[in-house]
Scaffold this active site. Structure first.
Site, PDB file in Angstrom:
ATOM      1  N   SER A 142       0.573  -1.092   0.104  1.00  0.00           N
ATOM      2  CA  SER A 142       0.251  -0.135   0.247  1.00  0.00           C
ATOM      3  C   SER A 142       0.869   1.632  -0.271  1.00  0.00           C
ATOM      4  CB  SER A 142      -1.144  -0.315   1.457  1.00  0.00           C
ATOM      5  OG  SER A 142      -1.009   1.798   1.667  1.00  0.00           O
ATOM      6  N   TYR A 155      -2.910  -1.366   9.876  1.00  0.00           N
ATOM      7  CA  TYR A 155      -2.416  -2.053   8.550  1.00  0.00           C
ATOM      8  C   TYR A 155      -1.142  -0.960   7.986  1.00  0.00           C
ATOM      9  CZ  TYR A 155      -3.905  -0.835   3.608  1.00  0.00           C
ATOM     10  OH  TYR A 155      -3.818  -1.454   2.626  1.00  0.00           O
TER      11      TYR A 155
HETATM   12  P1  NAI Z   1     -11.619  -5.508  -0.500  1.00  0.00           P
HETATM   13  O1  NAI Z   1     -12.765  -5.621   0.735  1.00  0.00           O
HETATM   14  O2  NAI Z   1     -12.435  -5.262  -2.107  1.00  0.00           O
HETATM   15  O3  NAI Z   1     -11.262  -6.915  -1.523  1.00  0.00           O
HETATM   16  C1  NAI Z   1     -10.274  -7.889  -0.505  1.00  0.00           C
HETATM   17  C2  NAI Z   1     -10.841  -9.340  -0.569  1.00  0.00           C
HETATM   18  O4  NAI Z   1     -10.043 -10.166   0.179  1.00  0.00           O
HETATM   19  C3  NAI Z   1     -11.854  -9.307   0.089  1.00  0.00           C
HETATM   20  O5  NAI Z   1     -13.023 -10.153  -1.119  1.00  0.00           O
HETATM   21  C4  NAI Z   1     -11.809 -10.367   0.990  1.00  0.00           C
HETATM   22  O6  NAI Z   1     -13.347 -11.047   0.803  1.00  0.00           O
HETATM   23  C5  NAI Z   1     -10.554 -10.910   0.922  1.00  0.00           C
HETATM   24  N1  NAI Z   1     -10.348 -11.392   1.804  1.00  0.00           N
HETATM   25  C6  NAI Z   1     -10.591 -10.922   2.964  1.00  0.00           C
HETATM   26  N2  NAI Z   1      -9.968 -10.906   4.248  1.00  0.00           N
HETATM   27  C7  NAI Z   1      -9.187 -12.145   3.374  1.00  0.00           C
HETATM   28  C8  NAI Z   1      -8.798 -13.656   4.012  1.00  0.00           C
HETATM   29  N3  NAI Z   1      -7.819 -13.941   5.358  1.00  0.00           N
HETATM   30  N4  NAI Z   1      -8.317 -15.348   3.295  1.00  0.00           N
HETATM   31  C9  NAI Z   1      -8.486 -14.320   1.511  1.00  0.00           C
HETATM   32  N5  NAI Z   1      -9.016 -13.914   1.850  1.00  0.00           N
HETATM   33  C10 NAI Z   1      -9.534 -12.778   1.702  1.00  0.00           C
HETATM   34  O7  NAI Z   1      -9.905  -4.775  -0.724  1.00  0.00           O
HETATM   35  P2  NAI Z   1      -9.100  -3.769  -2.314  1.00  0.00           P
HETATM   36  O8  NAI Z   1      -8.913  -2.573  -1.842  1.00  0.00           O
HETATM   37  O9  NAI Z   1      -9.592  -4.803  -2.879  1.00  0.00           O
HETATM   38  O10 NAI Z   1      -7.764  -4.812  -1.113  1.00  0.00           O
HETATM   39  C11 NAI Z   1      -6.796  -5.710  -1.667  1.00  0.00           C
HETATM   40  C12 NAI Z   1      -5.804  -4.956  -1.205  1.00  0.00           C
HETATM   41  O11 NAI Z   1      -5.395  -4.348  -1.286  1.00  0.00           O
HETATM   42  C13 NAI Z   1      -5.446  -5.599   0.582  1.00  0.00           C
HETATM   43  O12 NAI Z   1      -4.580  -6.013   0.467  1.00  0.00           O
HETATM   44  C14 NAI Z   1      -5.318  -3.847   0.567  1.00  0.00           C
HETATM   45  O13 NAI Z   1      -4.701  -3.470   2.118  1.00  0.00           O
HETATM   46  C15 NAI Z   1      -4.700  -3.250  -0.472  1.00  0.00           C
HETATM   47  N6  NAI Z   1      -4.860  -1.613  -0.629  1.00  0.00           N
HETATM   48  C16 NAI Z   1      -6.115  -1.199  -1.262  1.00  0.00           C
HETATM   49  C17 NAI Z   1      -6.520  -0.394  -0.882  1.00  0.00           C
HETATM   50  C18 NAI Z   1      -7.860   1.440  -1.554  1.00  0.00           C
HETATM   51  O14 NAI Z   1      -7.465   1.915  -1.652  1.00  0.00           O
HETATM   52  N7  NAI Z   1      -8.724   0.139  -1.661  1.00  0.00           N
HETATM   53  C19 NAI Z   1      -5.148   0.671  -1.092  1.00  0.00           C
HETATM   54  C20 NAI Z   1      -3.593   0.309  -0.975  1.00  0.00           C
HETATM   55  C21 NAI Z   1      -3.600  -1.095  -0.578  1.00  0.00           C
END
Ligand code: NAI
Length: 273
Positions: A142, A155
């Site tokens: 991130s 985080y």
């Molecule tokens: P999101 O919430 O849309 O997707 C995350 C997915 O991970 C969900 O489908 C959820 O069910 C799954 N998940 C959660 N815990 C889990 C586990 N224990 N095992 C397997 N799957 C699990 O979120 P997003 O934004 O797509 O996040 C993806 C990555 O991007 C994360 O690592 C987040 O920290 C990172 N990120 C996101 C940013 C943003 O602004 N959305 C910015 C920087 C990094």
């Protein structure tokens, strides 16, 4: 475009947001994508949708905080497909609030998914990729992994660790023909903000005050894959991430000083205020 054709890719956190964007784009480019997520129903539905539109996708229930489950998935994919070309350790969660209001269990949950989830992915796939003599591990960090964010302290701790472990491992791994990249997005419009836990923070107020410039996850996925094709060490996504990173590197004291305004703003979203 050809880079990903017929490649075998595992994407964790594939049911939503950036992971779904990556799965969609990879399958559009001809990769076979194993979409893994803890949300069983949603990942099945999304994998079916992508298969229905011509993609070669499979879904897998996976909790990345379970080391054995991650190893089992990697083993079964390697057995069924003969190899693994890409491992996207992408699943992540967050928690917003003041550390003074958080319990140890809050820290643990974020560490279990964001840090141990990535470590489990690496431990499971790295020996196989070394045997293969190729493979690319892509960890989602991130912009908070490059510059500290207050109000999401656990985080930030996990993401700084993910950036550190990825950039350090990269130099070891390249001697075996294995590539390692870390992705550092700024603000991406995904459901992480509505699904995360808020501690003593009014969720609705916080959601209303999200920045207006959030990037579409599909665009984010295309930028990530461009960085993967170029084998970049750090794939920074979005002008906001660049700005944070460069400001922090050039003016660390000023950056940390300015963070007090984020603390003030988030505290204004406190429950009952
Ligand atoms: P999101 O919430 O849309 O997707 C995350 C997915 O991970 C969900 O489908 C959820 O069910 C799954 N998940 C959660 N815990 C889990 C586990 N224990 N095992 C397997 N799957 C699990 O979120 P997003 O934004 O797509 O996040 C993806 C990555 O991007 C994360 O690592 C987040 O920290 C990172 N990120 C996101 C940013 C943003 O602004 N959305 C910015 C920087 C990094």
């Amino acid at each position: 475009m050809k880079t990903f054709a017929d490649k075998i890719a595992i994407v964790t956190g594939a049911a939503s947001g950036i992971g779904l964007g990556l799965s969609t784009e990879l399958s559009r480019r001809g990769a076979r994508v194993i979409m893994a997520d803890v949300n069983r129903d949603l990942v099945e539905e999304k994998a079916r949708e992508l298969s229905g539109s011509g993609g070669r996708t499979e879904s897998a229930f996976l909790d990345v905080s379970d080391a054995k489950a991650v190893q089992d998935l990697v083993d079964s994919v390697a057995k069924n497909h003969g190899r693994i070309d890409y491992m996207f350790n992408n699943a992540g969660i967050s928690i917003t609030g003041d550390v003074k209001d958080m319990a140890l269990a809050d820290w643990r949950r974020v560490f279990d998914v964001n840090l141990w989830g990535v470590v489990h992915g690496i431990q499971a796939v790295y020996p196989l990729m070394i045997r293969q003599g190729h493979g690319h591990i892509v960890n989602t960090g991130s912009s908070s992994g490059l510059a500290p964010w207050p109000s999401v302290v656990p985080y930030t701790a996990t993401k700084q660790a993910v950036v550190g472990l990825s950039t350090a491992l990269r130099s070891e791994a390249e001697t075996y023909g294995v590539k390692v990249s870390v992705v550092c997005p700024g603000f991406i419009n995904t459901s992480i903000f509505s699904s995360m836990k808020y501690v003593n923070i009014d969720r609705e107020k916080a959601l209303k005050e999200l920045p207006f410039w959030g990037m579409d996850p599909a665009k984010c996925a295309r930028i990530i894959l461009r960085g993967v094709e170029k084998n970049k060490a750090i794939i920074v996504v979005g002008w906001d991430a660049w700005l944070m990173w460069h400001n922090y590197r050039l003016f660390p004291a000023a950056y940390i000083w300015a963070n007090r305004y984020i603390v003030k703003k988030v505290r204004e979203q406190g429950v009952g205020r």
